[in-house]
Design a protein around this motif. Structure first.
Motif: not given
Length: 511
Positions: A26, A68-71, A160, A162-163, A191-194
């Motif tokens: 995270n 996922e949801n990387i910004t 952002s 893309d996934q 921000r986001g997660k892998t």
């Protein structure tokens, strides 16, 4: 300069480890740091095994890194430097590479300082694109290292990603970095997660063998518990206080191994490491280690064998026990509990040093006390207890020598593998200490096993020669002077008991 760059680069790489929350990494508004001519953020480092097949239709049995949801958020000043009609106004790149290919990222012009980002001189020499990460294709697979581009548009503050999912087709230690070469992107946050996954689950490759290891350790503790408790219940009336303490250590050890397996199993299935579970594990482990050390120290002092109490030493023993518990608890929380994700290397070293110092102090105290106990037993010629303590001291000596040898190996192992390329065998470092602790516990259980003669090793004021077998037989023979001899013997034993009690009092005062 080249060496300094590599050291700085991979210090940040190793710093990525504490910032993860299990295999789901995270990122909460994490700031890019300046390294050389680039701004970068370590995204993680894990050992990943290759997928067993190239079938990407199912998630089970595959190994991958997923975004996922990387910004990305840039500063207001960076956004205001562009108009809303511009297409690409800033570039951030996600770079994934194996530790073996670490030299394939970056380059140097004319043998000068190594750069991560392509400079005008490097663009002419190596054909890289100015303002982007220098990427040299791997000798084994030209597709690696993987570089994913994320662009800012117009004067927007955020962009952002893309996934995306990167399949892992080769076993190795993989590293992820987010890199920005544009000086205007200084102060960018993420921000986001892998999500990092191995074929068998989310457990990182360095930890995966430990899940099976704790199954075996649980079985070993169960066998020891079964043997010990069968004797414990059989000779309940003859149990010593020392044997009650051994029972507690066995129970805590079994509970700890079960909790460790549950922690890793949950980690593997969910990719998350709940704080509550891990906190319980490390707390039980700290209690078990503390109680085990105090048990060995008390035995070395002759508690329950050559002295009825620890006397004036009780408060000192309890103080060192409480101090060790706190040091061990803080160190284990630092190492294992996922909520502590911003601790620096110096802070971690600060917690390791007290734990190591207390262990060294306890070892010195144990052997000093053991030496005095052996001396007392030799003076009083208590052969059965002397033989017991000699075996115990030999076992402790072997354990200390093994510990020193293993610490030396551990230092060598880590010093010769700065990039964790031997991650598949790193679990042995952790496992050894559990095995050594269990082996020493087995020796103690063997020496102080419950039996009909347990009270033979208990403290008694009627010491002297403690009635050797031959003397005991002579006292029971029907000789004419047997009664007189018996009276004399009792008187002598009484005097010996008083003398021993005085000796113990003087011993406590001296200590």
């Amino acid at each position: 300069m080249d060496l300094a760059f590599r050291i700085s680069f991979f210090i940040l790489l190793s710093a990525a480890l504490p910032t993860i929350n299990a295999s789901i990494h995270n990122y909460q508004n994490q700031l890019f740091g300046e390294v050389g001519n680039a701004y970068l953020l370590p995204g993680g480092s894990e050992g990943l095994a290759a997928s067993p097949s190239s079938d990407n239709s199912a998630s089970d049995g595959r190994s991958f890194i997923r975004f996922e949801n990387i910004t990305f958020w840039r500063t207001q000043a960076a956004a205001d430097g562009h108009s809303d009609k511009e297409q690409s106004t800033g570039l951030v790149q996600a770079v994934i590479f194996q530790a073996a290919d670490r030299n394939n990222i970056g380059g140097s012009a004319y043998g000068g300082q190594r750069s991560i980002c392509c400079t005008p001189d490097l663009a002419k020499l190596e054909g890289c694109k100015q303002g982007e990460v220098i990427r040299i294709p791997s000798a084994t697979d030209s597709k690696w290292p993987i570089v994913l581009n994320i662009h800012f548009s117009g004067n927007y503050l955020a962009t952002s990603m893309d996934q995306a999912e990167v399949p892992i087709t080769k076993t190795g230690m993989y590293n992820l970095f987010f890199i920005a070469c544009d000086p205007m992107l200084k102060g960018t946050t993420l921000r986001g997660k892998t999500v990092w996954k191995n074929p068998d689950g989310y457990l990182p490759g360095r930890m995966a063998p430990l899940m099976k290891f704790y199954v075996y350790m649980t079985i070993a503790y169960l066998l020891l518990s079964a043997i010990w408790f069968s004797q414990y219940m059989r000779f309940w009336k003859d149990i010593l206080l020392l044997q009650h303490c051994i029972t507690a250590v066995i129970g805590l050890g079994l509970f700890e191994m079960i909790l460790w397996h549950f922690d890793y199993s949950n980690f593997n299935s969910s990719g998350m490491r709940p704080v509550v579970i891990t906190s319980w594990v490390v707390t039980v482990g700290a209690i078990r280690k503390t109680l085990a050390r105090l048990l060995i120290l008390s035995v070395s002092m002759g508690y329950g064998v050559v002295r009825p109490t620890l006397g004036g030493l009780t408060s000192k023993v309890l103080l060192i026990g409480a101090t060790y518990f706190l040091a061990s608890e803080l160190l284990d929380i630092t190492e294992y509990v996922g909520t502590i994700n911003d601790i620096s290397g110096r802070a971690r070293l600060f917690l390791v040093l007290p734990d190591a110092f207390l262990d060294a102090f306890l070892i010195l105290w144990i052997f000093t006390s053991l030496s005095k106990t052996l001396e007392q037993l030799q003076v009083k010629r208590i052969s059965a207890k002397l033989d017991l303590y000699r075996k115990f001291s030999n076992a402790l000596a072997v354990a200390v020598i093994a510990s020193v040898g293993w610490i030396t190996f551990e230092v060598y192992f880590k010093a010769t593998d700065p990039f964790n390329e031997r991650w598949q065998s790193a679990w042995i470092i952790t496992a050894f200490w559990d095995i050594l602790s269990f082996a020493l516990l087995c020796v103690i259980c063997y020496l102080w096993a419950p039996s009909q003669s347990s009270q033979r090793y208990a403290y008694s004021e009627d010491v002297g020669e403690e009635y050797d077998d031959e003397e005991a037989q002579s006292l029971t023979r029907g000789q004419s002077d047997g009664d007189v001899g018996l009276v004399k013997q009792e008187r002598n034993d009484g005097n010996a008991g008083v003398s021993d009690h005085e000796d113990e009092t003087e011993e406590d005062k001296r200590e």
